[in-house]
Design an enzyme around this catalytic site. Structure first.
Site, PDB file in Angstrom:
ATOM      1  N   HIS A 145       0.843  -1.206   0.000  1.00 49.35           N
ATOM      2  CA  HIS A 145       0.000   0.000   0.000  1.00 49.35           C
ATOM      3  C   HIS A 145       0.877   1.254   0.000  1.00 49.35           C
ATOM      4  CE1 HIS A 145      -3.052  -2.660   2.306  1.00 49.35           C
ATOM      5  NE2 HIS A 145      -3.557  -2.470   1.116  1.00 49.35           N
TER       6      HIS A 145
ATOM      7  N   LYS B 141     -18.130  -5.978   8.629  1.00 50.24           N
ATOM      8  CA  LYS B 141     -16.872  -6.732   8.667  1.00 50.24           C
ATOM      9  C   LYS B 141     -16.275  -6.686  10.057  1.00 50.24           C
ATOM     10  CE  LYS B 141     -14.542  -7.120   4.211  1.00 50.24           C
ATOM     11  NZ  LYS B 141     -13.400  -6.588   3.431  1.00 50.24           N
TER      12      LYS B 141
ATOM     13  N   SER C  46      -2.792  -7.716   3.238  1.00 51.51           N
ATOM     14  CA  SER C  46      -3.009  -7.578   4.682  1.00 51.51           C
ATOM     15  C   SER C  46      -3.391  -8.936   5.283  1.00 51.51           C
ATOM     16  CB  SER C  46      -4.138  -6.584   4.951  1.00 51.51           C
ATOM     17  OG  SER C  46      -3.841  -5.352   4.365  1.00 51.51           O
TER      18      SER C  46
ATOM     19  N   ARG D 254      -1.962  -6.131  -8.238  1.00 49.82           N
ATOM     20  CA  ARG D 254      -0.761  -6.923  -7.962  1.00 49.82           C
ATOM     21  C   ARG D 254      -0.584  -7.968  -9.058  1.00 49.82           C
ATOM     22  NH1 ARG D 254      -2.807  -8.118  -2.024  1.00 49.82           N
ATOM     23  NH2 ARG D 254      -4.614  -8.349  -3.390  1.00 49.82           N
TER      24      ARG D 254
HETATM   25  O1  PNS Z   1      -8.843  -3.025   0.398  1.00 52.81           O
HETATM   26  P1  PNS Z   1     -10.102  -3.564  -0.184  1.00 52.81           P
HETATM   27  O2  PNS Z   1     -10.893  -4.311   0.868  1.00 52.81           O
HETATM   28  O3  PNS Z   1      -9.893  -4.378  -1.437  1.00 52.81           O
HETATM   29  O4  PNS Z   1     -11.002  -2.277  -0.615  1.00 52.81           O
HETATM   30  C1  PNS Z   1     -12.270  -2.452  -1.157  1.00 52.81           C
HETATM   31  C2  PNS Z   1     -13.023  -1.109  -1.271  1.00 52.81           C
HETATM   32  C3  PNS Z   1     -13.031  -0.373   0.047  1.00 52.81           C
HETATM   33  C4  PNS Z   1     -12.343  -0.253  -2.317  1.00 52.81           C
HETATM   34  C5  PNS Z   1     -14.468  -1.434  -1.741  1.00 52.81           C
HETATM   35  O5  PNS Z   1     -15.009  -2.427  -0.915  1.00 52.81           O
HETATM   36  C6  PNS Z   1     -15.401  -0.232  -1.730  1.00 52.81           C
HETATM   37  O6  PNS Z   1     -15.227   0.699  -2.465  1.00 52.81           O
HETATM   38  N1  PNS Z   1     -16.417  -0.277  -0.846  1.00 52.81           N
HETATM   39  C7  PNS Z   1     -17.374   0.794  -0.704  1.00 52.81           C
HETATM   40  C8  PNS Z   1     -18.759   0.368  -1.143  1.00 52.81           C
HETATM   41  C9  PNS Z   1     -18.999   0.676  -2.610  1.00 52.81           C
HETATM   42  O7  PNS Z   1     -18.800   1.795  -3.075  1.00 52.81           O
HETATM   43  N2  PNS Z   1     -19.459  -0.349  -3.352  1.00 52.81           N
HETATM   44  C10 PNS Z   1     -19.830  -0.222  -4.756  1.00 52.81           C
HETATM   45  C11 PNS Z   1     -18.653  -0.214  -5.688  1.00 52.81           C
HETATM   46  S1  PNS Z   1     -18.351  -1.778  -6.325  1.00 52.81           S
END
Ligand code: PNS
Length: 172
Positions: A27, A51, A138, A100
């Site tokens: 990150h 979560k 993570s 990645r």
């Molecule tokens: O680090 P991560 O868990 O891969 O991040 C995922 C994240 C936070 C980018 C994604 O879950 C997110 O944007 N969640 C917010 C909800 C949202 O906007 N959902 C619709 C878009 S698909």
């Protein structure tokens, strides 16, 4: 509808969203790369009530605040609900995500297109983490710590301390 050319006088604000539970060197590598491309980068922690993270949002923000100190145009924030709505509130026009390996692609592709459908004016840009970080997540870092392995070169030092403390208690 064709997208209109953007004004060049406006500052480019980008969101780098994620769970960051906790932040890894992968990150951090992305933050360094993205911060060189935009005027302002907001590293945004998702506050997901459903979560069960290892670290609270405030703890994750605190660790992030420490590691972004060398980057004057980077700040941290958190959000609930839709990422694109948060981006709009922060006047960001760009979402940055790291890729990645090819296995990341499908999930990222779906999110990027859904986000575009929700708010076409916000673009998603993918950056590739340095190859040394391409296998770090993570999730794996937490598992390695749990099983007694070393993660010193995978996460920032302060994060390693927090991880050991949270997973093993005070003895390390
Ligand atoms: O680090 P991560 O868990 O891969 O991040 C995922 C994240 C936070 C980018 C994604 O879950 C997110 O944007 N969640 C917010 C909800 C949202 O906007 N959902 C619709 C878009 S698909």
């Amino acid at each position: 509808m064709a997208l209109q050319p953007d004004s060049h006088s406006r500052k480019l604000i980008a969101i780098y969203p994620g769970s960051f539970d906790p932040i890894t060197n992968g990150h951090l590598d992305l933050i360094g790369r993205a911060s060189r491309l935009v005027d302002r980068l907001v590293v945004a922690v998702l506050h997901n009530q459903r979560k069960q993270p290892l670290f609270s949002v405030e703890e994750r923000l605190e660790m992030l605040r420490k590691v972004i100190e060398p980057y004057p145009n980077v700040e941290v924030d958190f959000f609930e609900g839709l990422l694109v709505d948060f981006a709009a509130r922060r006047e960001a026009t760009l979402i940055i995500r790291g890729i990645r390996a090819i296995s990341d692609y499908e999930y990222e592709w779906q999110m990027a297109l859904m986000n575009r459908r929700l708010r076409p004016e916000i673009e998603t840009m993918f950056l590739m983490a340095g190859e040394a970080y391409s296998y770090i997540s993570s999730q794996l870092v937490k598992e390695v710590i749990r099983l007694g392995g070393q993660v010193s070169d995978l996460v920032p030092t302060e994060v390693e301390q927090h991880l050991k403390q949270r997973i093993h208690g005070a003895q390390t």
